[in-house]
Write a protein that holds these residues in place. Sequence first.
Motif, mmCIF file in Angstrom:
data_model
loop_
_atom_site.group_PDB
_atom_site.id
_atom_site.type_symbol
_atom_site.label_atom_id
_atom_site.label_comp_id
_atom_site.label_asym_id
_atom_site.label_seq_id
_atom_site.Cartn_x
_atom_site.Cartn_y
_atom_site.Cartn_z
ATOM 1 N N LEU A 35 0.803 -1.314 0.111
ATOM 2 C CA LEU A 35 0.016 0.057 -0.068
ATOM 3 C C LEU A 35 0.862 1.167 0.080
ATOM 4 O O LEU A 35 0.800 2.121 -0.826
ATOM 5 C CB LEU A 35 -0.790 -0.112 1.334
ATOM 6 C CG LEU A 35 -1.948 0.777 1.079
ATOM 7 C CD1 LEU A 35 -3.146 0.504 2.288
ATOM 8 C CD2 LEU A 35 -1.849 2.347 1.082
ATOM 9 N N GLY A 36 1.838 1.317 1.082
ATOM 10 C CA GLY A 36 2.796 2.402 0.965
ATOM 11 C C GLY A 36 3.347 2.720 2.405
ATOM 12 O O GLY A 36 2.788 2.012 3.310
ATOM 13 N N VAL A 37 4.160 3.788 2.589
ATOM 14 C CA VAL A 37 4.912 3.894 3.827
ATOM 15 C C VAL A 37 4.727 5.450 4.235
ATOM 16 O O VAL A 37 4.603 6.535 3.025
ATOM 17 C CB VAL A 37 6.293 3.637 3.872
ATOM 18 C CG1 VAL A 37 6.325 1.939 3.596
ATOM 19 C CG2 VAL A 37 7.022 4.035 2.479
ATOM 20 N N THR A 38 4.993 5.657 5.322
ATOM 21 C CA THR A 38 5.084 7.232 5.610
ATOM 22 C C THR A 38 5.787 7.133 7.128
ATOM 23 O O THR A 38 6.100 6.085 7.563
ATOM 24 C CB THR A 38 3.816 7.944 5.843
ATOM 25 O OG1 THR A 38 3.980 9.283 6.025
ATOM 26 C CG2 THR A 38 3.084 7.336 7.129
ATOM 27 N N THR A 39 6.252 8.462 7.545
ATOM 28 C CA THR A 39 6.770 8.465 8.962
ATOM 29 C C THR A 39 5.981 9.384 9.623
ATOM 30 O O THR A 39 5.118 10.174 9.201
ATOM 31 C CB THR A 39 8.253 9.018 8.682
ATOM 32 O OG1 THR A 39 8.395 10.282 8.212
ATOM 33 C CG2 THR A 39 9.139 7.887 8.146
ATOM 34 N N MET A 40 5.985 9.257 10.978
ATOM 35 C CA MET A 40 5.256 9.931 11.933
ATOM 36 C C MET A 40 6.268 10.842 12.785
ATOM 37 O O MET A 40 7.344 10.111 13.334
ATOM 38 C CB MET A 40 4.348 9.186 12.808
ATOM 39 C CG MET A 40 2.986 8.703 12.122
ATOM 40 S SD MET A 40 1.905 10.110 12.627
ATOM 41 C CE MET A 40 1.998 9.911 14.256
ATOM 42 N N ARG A 41 5.962 11.967 13.244
ATOM 43 C CA ARG A 41 6.497 12.713 14.412
ATOM 44 C C ARG A 41 5.532 13.046 15.586
ATOM 45 O O ARG A 41 4.563 13.570 14.892
ATOM 46 C CB ARG A 41 7.299 13.898 13.884
ATOM 47 C CG ARG A 41 8.847 13.715 13.227
ATOM 48 C CD ARG A 41 9.172 15.067 13.118
ATOM 49 N NE ARG A 41 10.637 15.058 11.940
ATOM 50 C CZ ARG A 41 11.604 14.783 12.641
ATOM 51 N NH1 ARG A 41 12.026 14.720 13.576
ATOM 52 N NH2 ARG A 41 12.677 14.992 11.466
ATOM 53 N N ASP A 42 5.715 12.708 16.577
ATOM 54 C CA ASP A 42 4.950 13.126 17.515
ATOM 55 C C ASP A 42 4.752 14.683 18.147
ATOM 56 O O ASP A 42 3.878 14.983 18.539
ATOM 57 C CB ASP A 42 5.080 12.097 18.909
ATOM 58 C CG ASP A 42 4.844 10.766 18.610
ATOM 59 O OD1 ASP A 42 3.905 10.537 17.894
ATOM 60 O OD2 ASP A 42 5.640 9.870 19.193
ATOM 61 N N ASN A 43 5.951 15.315 17.810
ATOM 62 C CA ASN A 43 6.231 16.554 17.767
ATOM 63 C C ASN A 43 7.332 16.921 17.002
ATOM 64 O O ASN A 43 8.011 16.101 16.465
ATOM 65 C CB ASN A 43 6.231 17.150 19.304
ATOM 66 C CG ASN A 43 7.554 16.458 19.942
ATOM 67 O OD1 ASN A 43 8.533 16.780 19.550
ATOM 68 N ND2 ASN A 43 7.108 15.688 20.714
ATOM 69 N N PRO A 44 7.513 18.470 16.628
ATOM 70 C CA PRO A 44 8.819 18.774 15.776
ATOM 71 C C PRO A 44 9.962 18.466 16.264
ATOM 72 O O PRO A 44 11.080 18.299 15.573
ATOM 73 C CB PRO A 44 8.277 20.284 15.672
ATOM 74 C CG PRO A 44 6.966 20.346 15.765
ATOM 75 C CD PRO A 44 6.440 19.362 17.069
ATOM 76 N N ASN A 45 10.102 18.233 17.465
ATOM 77 C CA ASN A 45 11.446 17.668 18.190
ATOM 78 C C ASN A 45 11.720 16.274 18.168
ATOM 79 O O ASN A 45 12.672 15.696 18.625
ATOM 80 C CB ASN A 45 11.613 18.549 19.345
ATOM 81 C CG ASN A 45 11.929 19.998 19.219
ATOM 82 O OD1 ASN A 45 12.481 20.369 18.161
ATOM 83 N ND2 ASN A 45 11.278 20.811 19.972
ATOM 84 N N ALA A 46 10.612 15.585 17.835
ATOM 85 C CA ALA A 46 10.750 13.995 18.178
ATOM 86 C C ALA A 46 11.422 13.298 17.108
ATOM 87 O O ALA A 46 11.743 13.914 16.071
ATOM 88 C CB ALA A 46 9.231 13.310 18.268
ATOM 89 N N PHE A 47 11.625 12.104 17.405
ATOM 90 C CA PHE A 47 12.444 11.389 16.268
ATOM 91 C C PHE A 47 11.217 10.875 15.277
ATOM 92 O O PHE A 47 9.969 10.715 15.729
ATOM 93 C CB PHE A 47 13.186 9.807 16.863
ATOM 94 C CG PHE A 47 12.088 9.151 18.084
ATOM 95 C CD1 PHE A 47 11.394 7.954 17.488
ATOM 96 C CD2 PHE A 47 12.062 9.341 19.307
ATOM 97 C CE1 PHE A 47 10.224 7.661 18.313
ATOM 98 C CE2 PHE A 47 11.311 8.685 20.112
ATOM 99 C CZ PHE A 47 10.405 7.818 19.664
ATOM 100 N N THR A 48 11.608 10.185 14.215
ATOM 101 C CA THR A 48 10.552 9.826 13.235
ATOM 102 C C THR A 48 10.227 8.385 13.551
ATOM 103 O O THR A 48 11.157 7.625 13.703
ATOM 104 C CB THR A 48 10.948 9.986 11.890
ATOM 105 O OG1 THR A 48 12.406 9.470 11.618
ATOM 106 C CG2 THR A 48 11.160 11.397 11.326
#
Length: 374
Positions: free
Chosen positions: A181-194
Motif C-alpha cells: 500500500l505505501g509507507v510514511t513516517t510520523m513525528r509526535d512533535n517537531p522535536n521528536a524522532f521519526t
Amino acid sequence: MGSWQWNDQQKPTSAVGVRATAGAVTMKDDPQAPQRPYVFVRGLDSKLHVNWWDGKAWHWSAQGAPTGRSIIEKVGAVTVQDGPNAAQRPYAFVIGDDSKLYVNWWDGSQWNWSDQGTPSGRLVREGVGVVTVQDNPSAPQRPYVFVITDDFRMWVNWWDGSKWNWSDQGTPPGRTISRPLGVTTMRDNPNAFTRPYAFVITDDSQVWVNWWDGSKWNWSNQGAPSGRPVKKGAGVVSVQDSPTAGERPYAFVQGYDSKLYVNWWDGKAWNWSDQGTPSGRLILDSVGTVTVKDGPSAFTRPYVFVIGDDSKLYVNWWDGKAWNWAAQGAPAGRVVERPGEAITVQDNPNAAQRPYAFVITDDSGLQVNWWSLP
C-alpha cells in the motif's frame, strides 16, 4: 492567481520510451535553495533513467543498471541529508531480474550502484516503499526500504548509520500479505524522532500497518471501508495541523467498486472515509499522494491524483474545509496510460508548495501536470 499546466517531459531518448516510473524526489543544494524535481523511470530498455530540473531546464540522464542485470520493478526513491545544513542526495531503489534489491545513489560527487542483496534465503517480490528516519531533527537521515519477499512476508533493509541491515517484519497475525500500500513516517512533535509506518493489504483485502512505537514494532489491523474490500493502494502521507502539531497518517486506497477511500488518524482514533469518485467516472489507477502547505505556518492539505476510466487525470484534494474533486484532463492529443509519481516543489523555504503529478502517456512519454504560481 496560479494555474494548472501540462508539460511534455518527452522520453529518455528518441529510441527509448518510459515503461514505468521508479520514484520521484525533490533536491535542495542547501537549506535555502529552491527544490529541484528528480523523476526516476524504468525505460523500455529495462534500465534506469532520471528526468531532472537543474534550476533552469529539464534534462534526461541515463543511470544504467547494476552490472549484468536488468531492472524489473521499482521500490521507491528518497533523498538523504547527512545533517541539517547538508545538500540532499537522491537514492533510487529497484529490483533486479535476479530478484535482489539494488540502489542507485548520489554520494555528493558521482552516482553509484550498490547491491543490497536479499534477506537470507529469500527473493524480493515487490516494494512497499522507502522512507528516511531521523533519531532527532539534527541527526543524519537514514533510509528504510520496505519490501515483500517470495514467502509473502515483509522485510526492511535499513541503514543504522554505519552499515545496512535486513530485518524480518513478518506478517499480520494469521494473515498473508497480498499487496503493498505505501509507507510514511510520523513525528509526535517537531522535536521528536521519526517513526516508520508501512501499510499493506492482506489476503482478505483488508489494510494492516506495521509501525514503530519508539521501542518495538507492532502490527495493527486497519480493516476496510464498511462492506468494501480493498483492491489496491493509492498512497500514504502524514498530515500536520500546524508546524508544532504531531503528524497524523492518512492511507488512501481504491476499493473493488473503483472508488477512493481513506483510512486516517484524527489524533485519537482511526477512521474510514468514503472519498467517492470524480463525477460520472470510475477510478482505474492511482498516480500518487502528497500534502501541500500554503506557507511555512500553514497546515498540510492532502492531494490524491488518480486516473479515471476515461484515461484522464483527476485529483481529490482538501481545501481546508471540504474535499473536492477536480478534473486535470490529459495532455493535448494524448491519453494517460499508466500511473507515475506525485511530489511537491517549493521555490524557497517561505514559498507555498506546488503539486507536480507525473504520468506516462500512450506514446510511452513522460508528462507532468503541475501547479504554476503567477
